[in-house]
Design a protein around this motif. Structure first.
Motif, PDB file in Angstrom:
ATOM      1  N   PHE A   1       0.839  -1.219   0.000  1.00 47.97           N
ATOM      2  CA  PHE A   1       0.000   0.000   0.000  1.00 47.97           C
ATOM      3  C   PHE A   1       0.866   1.258   0.000  1.00 47.97           C
ATOM      4  O   PHE A   1       0.513   2.268  -0.597  1.00 47.97           O
ATOM      5  N   MET A   2       2.019   1.189   0.675  1.00 50.93           N
ATOM      6  CA  MET A   2       2.913   2.352   0.769  1.00 50.93           C
ATOM      7  C   MET A   2       3.557   2.631  -0.585  1.00 50.93           C
ATOM      8  O   MET A   2       3.726   3.776  -0.990  1.00 50.93           O
ATOM      9  N   ARG A   3       3.896   1.548  -1.277  1.00 53.08           N
ATOM     10  CA  ARG A   3       4.480   1.710  -2.618  1.00 53.08           C
ATOM     11  C   ARG A   3       3.494   2.419  -3.537  1.00 53.08           C
ATOM     12  O   ARG A   3       3.882   3.272  -4.331  1.00 53.08           O
ATOM     13  N   GLU A   4       2.217   2.060  -3.417  1.00 50.75           N
ATOM     14  CA  GLU A   4       1.184   2.697  -4.249  1.00 50.75           C
ATOM     15  C   GLU A   4       1.114   4.194  -3.954  1.00 50.75           C
ATOM     16  O   GLU A   4       1.007   5.012  -4.862  1.00 50.75           O
ATOM     17  N   ILE A   5       1.167   4.542  -2.673  1.00 46.49           N
ATOM     18  CA  ILE A   5       1.093   5.956  -2.278  1.00 46.49           C
ATOM     19  C   ILE A   5       2.314   6.717  -2.807  1.00 46.49           C
ATOM     20  O   ILE A   5       2.194   7.779  -3.413  1.00 46.49           O
ATOM     21  N   LEU A   6       3.489   6.129  -2.598  1.00 49.05           N
ATOM     22  CA  LEU A   6       4.726   6.819  -2.995  1.00 49.05           C
ATOM     23  C   LEU A   6       4.847   6.958  -4.510  1.00 49.05           C
ATOM     24  O   LEU A   6       5.468   7.883  -5.008  1.00 49.05           O
ATOM     25  N   ALA A   7       4.250   6.008  -5.248  1.00 50.61           N
ATOM     26  CA  ALA A   7       4.388   6.022  -6.711  1.00 50.61           C
ATOM     27  C   ALA A   7       3.352   6.913  -7.394  1.00 50.61           C
ATOM     28  O   ALA A   7       3.260   6.947  -8.619  1.00 50.61           O
TER      29      ALA A   7
END
Ligand SMILES: Nc1nc2c(ncn2[C@@H]2O[C@H](COP(=O)(O)OP(=O)(O)OP(=O)(O)O)[C@@H](O)[C@H]2O)c(=O)[nH]1
Ligand SMILES: [Mg+2]
Length: 157
Positions: A67-73
């Motif tokens: 989920f964090m990768r989605e936010i950061l990307a």
């Protein structure tokens, strides 16, 4: 107001591939949130290239932080995908590459841990013109040159 655009780059890749070490090499100012040596939220740093500020976010590699990768990307100008060359392209790297292709985001691959035995890096989804840069993040080898290659790619996009 005539404000220059600032770039956003994200460092992606599988667990333990060397993302945080890579970001630490690129940025003069940086911070990281880790627990027992693994990124649990994000890394952040910035650097000025040719008078332009570039923000760099390092993602966590553990699957539970997808989920964090989605936010950061979100709304990125470019990406560095850091691969552990001793393991080659693993499934989570393939998912990342497929998503970057879909979004049409410029990216480079860092074939990190070149000081260890390396596997061949190939994947049908990898664009044939993708720059693959051999790096050793623990001593900085190849990192700056690879980063500038990405900046160049973004400028020409
Ligand atoms: N031999 C070798 N070790 C490396 C290299 N780059 C990073 N490491 C080591 O690999 C381990 C993981 O490095 P990190 O930079 O924390 O990796 P990461 O991708 O941020 O890890 P996560 O945030 O947990 O996904 C550390 O022990 C590093 O010192 C390299 O080029 N060669
Ligand atoms: Mg990390």
């Amino acid at each position: 107001m005539n404000r220059k655009k600032e770039l956003k780059i994200v460092v992606l890749g599988s667990y333990n591939s060397g993302k945080t070490t890579t970001l630490e090499n690129i940025c003069q100012k940086k911070t990281k949130i880790e627990y027992k040596g693994t990124t649990i939220a994000l890394d952040y740093g910035n650097v000025i290239v040719a008078d332009e500020k570039i923000h760099i976010f390092g993602s966590p590699g553990q699957e539970r932080f997808e989920f964090m990768r989605e936010i950061l990307a979100h709304k990125i100008d470019g990406a560095i995908v850091v691969i552990d060359s001793s393991k080659g392209l693993v499934e989570s790297d393939e998912v990342i590459i497929e998503k970057l292709n879909l979004k049409d985001v410029p990216y480079v691959l860092f074939a990190n841990k070149q000081d260890l035995n390396s596997c061949e890096i190939e994947h049908p989804q990898l664009r044939p013109d993708t720059p693959i840069i051999p790096t050793v993040a623990i001593n900085g080898q190849g990192v700056e040159q690879g980063f500038l290659t990405l900046v160049e790619l973004i400028k020409n996009n």
